[in-house]
Design a protein around this motif. Sequence first.
Motif, PDB file in Angstrom:
ATOM      1  N   ASN A 208      59.350  40.064  28.286  1.00  0.00           N
ATOM      2  CA  ASN A 208      58.151  40.676  27.721  1.00  0.00           C
ATOM      3  C   ASN A 208      57.169  39.597  27.241  1.00  0.00           C
ATOM      4  OD1 ASN A 208      56.430  42.616  26.849  1.00  0.00           O
ATOM      5  ND2 ASN A 208      57.663  43.264  25.084  1.00  0.00           N
ATOM      6  N   LEU A 209      57.677  38.570  26.574  1.00  0.00           N
ATOM      7  CA  LEU A 209      56.810  37.499  26.086  1.00  0.00           C
ATOM      8  C   LEU A 209      56.222  36.690  27.243  1.00  0.00           C
ATOM      9  CD1 LEU A 209      58.741  36.217  22.950  1.00  0.00           C
ATOM     10  CD2 LEU A 209      56.499  37.289  22.998  1.00  0.00           C
ATOM     11  N   ILE A 210      57.011  36.443  28.270  1.00  0.00           N
ATOM     12  CA  ILE A 210      56.493  35.699  29.419  1.00  0.00           C
ATOM     13  C   ILE A 210      55.388  36.484  30.114  1.00  0.00           C
ATOM     14  CG2 ILE A 210      57.093  34.847  31.711  1.00  0.00           C
ATOM     15  CD1 ILE A 210      59.776  33.959  30.522  1.00  0.00           C
ATOM     16  N   MET A 211      55.580  37.780  30.282  1.00  0.00           N
ATOM     17  CA  MET A 211      54.541  38.601  30.903  1.00  0.00           C
ATOM     18  C   MET A 211      53.285  38.630  30.034  1.00  0.00           C
ATOM     19  SD  MET A 211      55.412  39.675  33.805  1.00  0.00           S
ATOM     20  CE  MET A 211      56.512  38.362  34.242  1.00  0.00           C
ATOM     21  N   LYS A 212      53.489  38.687  28.724  1.00  0.00           N
ATOM     22  CA  LYS A 212      52.355  38.683  27.800  1.00  0.00           C
ATOM     23  C   LYS A 212      51.589  37.380  27.896  1.00  0.00           C
ATOM     24  CE  LYS A 212      51.268  39.343  22.938  1.00  0.00           C
ATOM     25  NZ  LYS A 212      51.801  39.536  21.600  1.00  0.00           N
ATOM     26  N   SER A 213      52.287  36.254  28.004  1.00  0.00           N
ATOM     27  CA  SER A 213      51.600  34.969  28.070  1.00  0.00           C
ATOM     28  C   SER A 213      50.869  34.792  29.396  1.00  0.00           C
ATOM     29  CB  SER A 213      52.594  33.825  27.885  1.00  0.00           C
ATOM     30  OG  SER A 213      53.375  33.631  29.034  1.00  0.00           O
ATOM     31  N   LEU A 214      51.414  35.347  30.464  1.00  0.00           N
ATOM     32  CA  LEU A 214      50.775  35.185  31.764  1.00  0.00           C
ATOM     33  C   LEU A 214      49.564  36.082  31.945  1.00  0.00           C
ATOM     34  CD1 LEU A 214      53.869  34.906  34.111  1.00  0.00           C
ATOM     35  CD2 LEU A 214      52.330  33.083  33.404  1.00  0.00           C
ATOM     36  N   PHE A 215      49.636  37.315  31.464  1.00  0.00           N
ATOM     37  CA  PHE A 215      48.587  38.267  31.761  1.00  0.00           C
ATOM     38  C   PHE A 215      47.589  38.486  30.631  1.00  0.00           C
ATOM     39  CE2 PHE A 215      51.943  39.558  34.789  1.00  0.00           C
ATOM     40  CZ  PHE A 215      51.253  39.220  35.936  1.00  0.00           C
ATOM     41  N   ASP A 216      47.976  38.215  29.384  1.00  0.00           N
ATOM     42  CA  ASP A 216      47.021  38.372  28.287  1.00  0.00           C
ATOM     43  C   ASP A 216      46.189  37.121  28.087  1.00  0.00           C
ATOM     44  OD1 ASP A 216      47.772  40.920  27.848  1.00  0.00           O
ATOM     45  OD2 ASP A 216      48.981  40.517  26.067  1.00  0.00           O
ATOM     46  N   GLY A 217      46.706  35.960  28.472  1.00  0.00           N
ATOM     47  CA  GLY A 217      45.939  34.734  28.327  1.00  0.00           C
ATOM     48  C   GLY A 217      45.826  34.302  26.880  1.00  0.00           C
ATOM     49  N   ASN A 218      44.656  33.895  26.478  1.00  0.00           N
ATOM     50  CA  ASN A 218      44.442  33.378  25.118  1.00  0.00           C
ATOM     51  C   ASN A 218      43.805  34.393  24.195  1.00  0.00           C
ATOM     52  OD1 ASN A 218      45.495  30.812  25.549  1.00  0.00           O
ATOM     53  ND2 ASN A 218      43.599  30.110  26.488  1.00  0.00           N
TER      54      ASN A 218
ATOM     55  N   LYS B 257      52.250  28.590  24.130  1.00  0.00           N
ATOM     56  CA  LYS B 257      53.132  28.839  22.983  1.00  0.00           C
ATOM     57  C   LYS B 257      53.985  30.078  23.207  1.00  0.00           C
ATOM     58  CE  LYS B 257      50.977  26.866  18.902  1.00  0.00           C
ATOM     59  NZ  LYS B 257      50.325  27.189  17.625  1.00  0.00           N
ATOM     60  N   ILE B 258      53.358  31.142  23.662  1.00  0.00           N
ATOM     61  CA  ILE B 258      54.086  32.391  23.898  1.00  0.00           C
ATOM     62  C   ILE B 258      55.024  32.232  25.085  1.00  0.00           C
ATOM     63  CG2 ILE B 258      53.834  34.832  24.456  1.00  0.00           C
ATOM     64  CD1 ILE B 258      51.228  34.837  22.949  1.00  0.00           C
ATOM     65  N   LEU B 259      54.598  31.479  26.103  1.00  0.00           N
ATOM     66  CA  LEU B 259      55.450  31.231  27.259  1.00  0.00           C
ATOM     67  C   LEU B 259      56.714  30.479  26.848  1.00  0.00           C
ATOM     68  CD1 LEU B 259      55.797  31.354  30.365  1.00  0.00           C
ATOM     69  CD2 LEU B 259      54.677  29.134  30.437  1.00  0.00           C
ATOM     70  N   LEU B 260      56.571  29.470  26.004  1.00  0.00           N
ATOM     71  CA  LEU B 260      57.720  28.701  25.537  1.00  0.00           C
ATOM     72  C   LEU B 260      58.664  29.565  24.714  1.00  0.00           C
ATOM     73  CD1 LEU B 260      59.092  25.933  25.355  1.00  0.00           C
ATOM     74  CD2 LEU B 260      57.752  25.516  23.302  1.00  0.00           C
ATOM     75  N   LYS B 261      58.107  30.446  23.895  1.00  0.00           N
ATOM     76  CA  LYS B 261      58.942  31.335  23.094  1.00  0.00           C
ATOM     77  C   LYS B 261      59.727  32.291  23.997  1.00  0.00           C
ATOM     78  CE  LYS B 261      58.770  33.608  18.750  1.00  0.00           C
ATOM     79  NZ  LYS B 261      58.007  33.756  17.547  1.00  0.00           N
ATOM     80  N   GLY B 262      59.109  32.771  25.066  1.00  0.00           N
ATOM     81  CA  GLY B 262      59.799  33.636  26.006  1.00  0.00           C
ATOM     82  C   GLY B 262      60.926  32.922  26.728  1.00  0.00           C
ATOM     83  N   VAL B 263      60.683  31.678  27.110  1.00  0.00           N
ATOM     84  CA  VAL B 263      61.727  30.895  27.765  1.00  0.00           C
ATOM     85  C   VAL B 263      62.867  30.619  26.792  1.00  0.00           C
ATOM     86  CG1 VAL B 263      62.214  28.644  28.821  1.00  0.00           C
ATOM     87  CG2 VAL B 263      60.166  29.901  29.466  1.00  0.00           C
TER      88      VAL B 263
END
Length: 75
Positions: A64-74, A6-12
């Motif tokens: 920032n959102l893409i990095m958050k989705s990749l490294f923070d996980g769920n 979800k966060i990855l899609l928002k970043g894209v």
Amino acid sequence: MPTNKKILLKGVQFLSGALPLLFIGPVVINSSFKNKENPLYPFILGLGILFCAAAIFCMFRGINLIMKSLFDGNK
């Protein structure tokens, strides 16, 4: 390491919103510099600068959102 999709899609989405602004901003600024005698010159120049600032913000937020989705996980 799971990715929060979800966060990855928002970043894209933020990055895809920044793409047209990256082209529109400089074109508007260039056109305002070509028409300095126009009474709307300061308004058009400000609009172009606003487009460029919005593009920078969208790029920053998207990355920032893409990095958050990749490294923070769920989390």
